[in-house]
Design an enzyme around this catalytic site. Structure first.
Site, PDB file in Angstrom:
ATOM      1  N   LYS A  91     -32.147  -1.188  -5.780  1.00  0.00           N
ATOM      2  CA  LYS A  91     -30.910  -0.200  -5.624  1.00  0.00           C
ATOM      3  C   LYS A  91     -31.221   0.903  -6.681  1.00  0.00           C
ATOM      4  O   LYS A  91     -31.549   0.900  -7.606  1.00  0.00           O
ATOM      5  CB  LYS A  91     -29.778  -0.895  -6.368  1.00  0.00           C
ATOM      6  N   SER A 166     -20.984  -1.418  -4.780  1.00  0.00           N
ATOM      7  CA  SER A 166     -21.670   0.080  -4.752  1.00  0.00           C
ATOM      8  C   SER A 166     -23.179  -0.517  -4.205  1.00  0.00           C
ATOM      9  O   SER A 166     -24.028   0.527  -3.976  1.00  0.00           O
ATOM     10  CB  SER A 166     -21.806   0.569  -6.069  1.00  0.00           C
ATOM     11  N   SER A 190     -20.080  -5.584  -7.035  1.00  0.00           N
ATOM     12  CA  SER A 190     -20.903  -4.761  -6.281  1.00  0.00           C
ATOM     13  C   SER A 190     -22.187  -5.405  -5.728  1.00  0.00           C
ATOM     14  O   SER A 190     -22.910  -5.138  -4.906  1.00  0.00           O
ATOM     15  CB  SER A 190     -21.422  -3.584  -6.953  1.00  0.00           C
TER      16      SER A 190
END
Length: 484
Positions: A91, A166, A190
């Site tokens: 990520k 996210s 997330s």
């Protein structure tokens, strides 16, 4: 599940939906090579990512070199690391040496990182091949990715909807078969939110179990993975949960393996608590989300566990929101910006709110948050062994749904996303481990619906055991989204 080597598959080298653990085993048996696996993932990225926007940084030459090196380093299968040759994207909130880190922001510099985060180094040490970087909302502040820097990430189950966030790109990449497993981070849900949106497994570890370069937002945030199976999640946690003597705080490395614990018979007679009403007043919970909890409770009761009606002692809404936002406002601190004027309006508003209080007031806020957390955890320990909730109060929202009112108030994107994180963020405050598993699908839309299971601190073993029980009762790994 189909064999990793399936001559009927159009990808005649291996099934791109093979789990990470099975893929690693196939590589050790020399049924498939790291180069073949990597080439297949890159090919699927070429085919699918223009439709999903899961990846924000590709370094295909680096990836292919790492795969070729993995072949050279493994003339025999003895003493290979557990995930030798398995691709995994990172990520875009963590540094990878030689790659830029945008934090999802157009304001960030594009210079390559000088060193990798400790989590990234653990992945590499475990044999993973870093596949690129996946999309995130700016600074990870929102549970969807629709921003100036990285564009719109879409859900492979319905491209008109968000994959959550996210860790948006991570969820879309694994669900669509572009990657067998993906790194994710969770500061308010997330990992668990995209797990629910994409039909995946996502575990947020206990606060402090997995360490990064620095403690994120007073310990609200932590790293983990998104996977298709409980076994992959357990094996990856064995990689990440390592004592870090340089960290501000870090427990000893767990004595036993989480992968082994997952396969251990779960004790019967556990006290299972239930929370289906929103912890924040005024938020409606979608019937499919409550139905997912009902299915879960029915399965656990049949397995010999006791459903109890004890209520979790949650504070009033204003206390809960204040506790979370006092810390959440500083989530973008420490990030070097090349052009601060390009920070998105909601994050500028959060920064302004953070700067409006002095350090004494902030410290008081953190102390109050710790006191609130203690009350919740003490009530949990007295009443339950596990707590079952919906992962989200809603189905994956339509792309752009967050925009309502945003032109009038910069924080409306955050407020509009409360139904996505209302059940998850509580347990970032308490630091308890929590997992989302895709137990259900909504009949009307065909969308996956996750449930969240919460345990006492350091009881990831129990979460994995109960999740494996649910996985066996309601298999989900062979479900495939339309895009993929």
């Amino acid at each position: 599940m189909r064999s990793p080597i399936d001559p009927l598959d159009p990808y005649d080298v291996f099934d791109p939906f093979t789990s990470a653990v099975e893929l690693a085993a196939a590589i050790r048996r020399k049924e498939v090579s790291p180069v073949e696996v990597t080439d297949c993932c890159l090919e699927r990225m070429d085919q699918l990512d223009l439709r999903l926007n899961a990846f924000c940084h590709r370094a295909d030459d680096d990836v292919r070199k790492a795969a070729a090196d993995a072949v050279v380093r493994a003339p025999s299968t003895e003493d290979l690391p557990p995930f030798h040759g398995v691709p995994l994207p990172i990520k875009d909130l963590l540094d990878v040496a030689g790659w830029p880190t945008t934090h999802g922001s157009a304001a960030a510099p594009q210079a390559p990182a000088a060193a990798s985060d400790p989590v990234v180094r653990r992945f590499v040490d475990a044999g993973f091949i870093l596949l690129g970087k996946t999309t995130t909302s700016e600074f990870g502040a929102l549970p969807f990715t629709e921003n100036e820097a990285l564009g719109i990430s879409r859900n492979p189950w319905d491209r008109d909807r968000t994959p959550g966030g996210s860790s948006s790109g991570a969820g879309a990449a694994v669900a669509s078969g572009m990657a067998p497993i993906a790194h994710a981070e969770d500061g308010g849900g997330s990992i668990r939110i995209p797990a629910s949106c994409n039909g995946l497994v996502g575990l947020k570890p206990t606060r402090g179990l997995v360490t990064n370069t620095a403690v994120s937002v007073e310990g609200l945030g932590t790293s983990g993975v998104l996977t298709r199976t409980v076994a992959d999640t357990a094996a990856a946690l064995d990689v990440l949960a390592r004592h870090d003597p340089a960290a501000w705080w870090s427990p000893p490395t767990p004595h036993g393996s989480f992968a082994t614990a997952m396969r251990t018979d779960m004790p019967t007679g556990l006290r299972i608590g239930v929370l289906t009403d929103s912890p924040i007043d005024g938020i409606h919970v979608h019937p499919a989300c409550t139905e997912a909890v009902t299915v879960t409770l029915r399965t656990l009761e049949a397995a010999g566990h006791d459903i109890v009606d004890t209520r979790l002692p949650l504070p009033p809404t204003d206390e809960l929101v204040a506790a979370f936002t006092t810390i959440w406002n500083v989530g973008g601190s420490g990030i070097v910006l090349a052009d601060p004027d390009r920070v998105e309006p909601h994050n500028r508003a959060l920064r302004d709110a953070a700067r409006a209080i002095d350090s004494w007031s902030y410290a008081e806020g953190v102390r109050k948050t710790q006191q609130l957390s203690r009350r919740i955890v003490e009530g949990f320990l007295a009443g339950f062994d596990l707590l079952v909730t919906p992962t989200m109060a809603c189905l994956p929202p339509l792309v752009g749904a967050w925009r309502a009112g945003a032109d009038d108030h910069p924080l409306m994107p955050l407020l509009n996303s409360y139904p996505m994180g209302v059940f998850t963020s509580v347990f970032n405050v308490t630091g308890q481990p929590a997992i989302s598993v895709p137990i259900h699908h909504d009949d009307a839309t065909g969308l996956p619906v996750g449930i969240q299971i919460v345990a006492a601190p350091w009881r990831e073993d129990l979460l994995l055991q109960v999740s494996r029980t649910l996985e066996l009762a309601h298999p989900w790994a062979d479900r495939r989204p339309p895009v993929g």
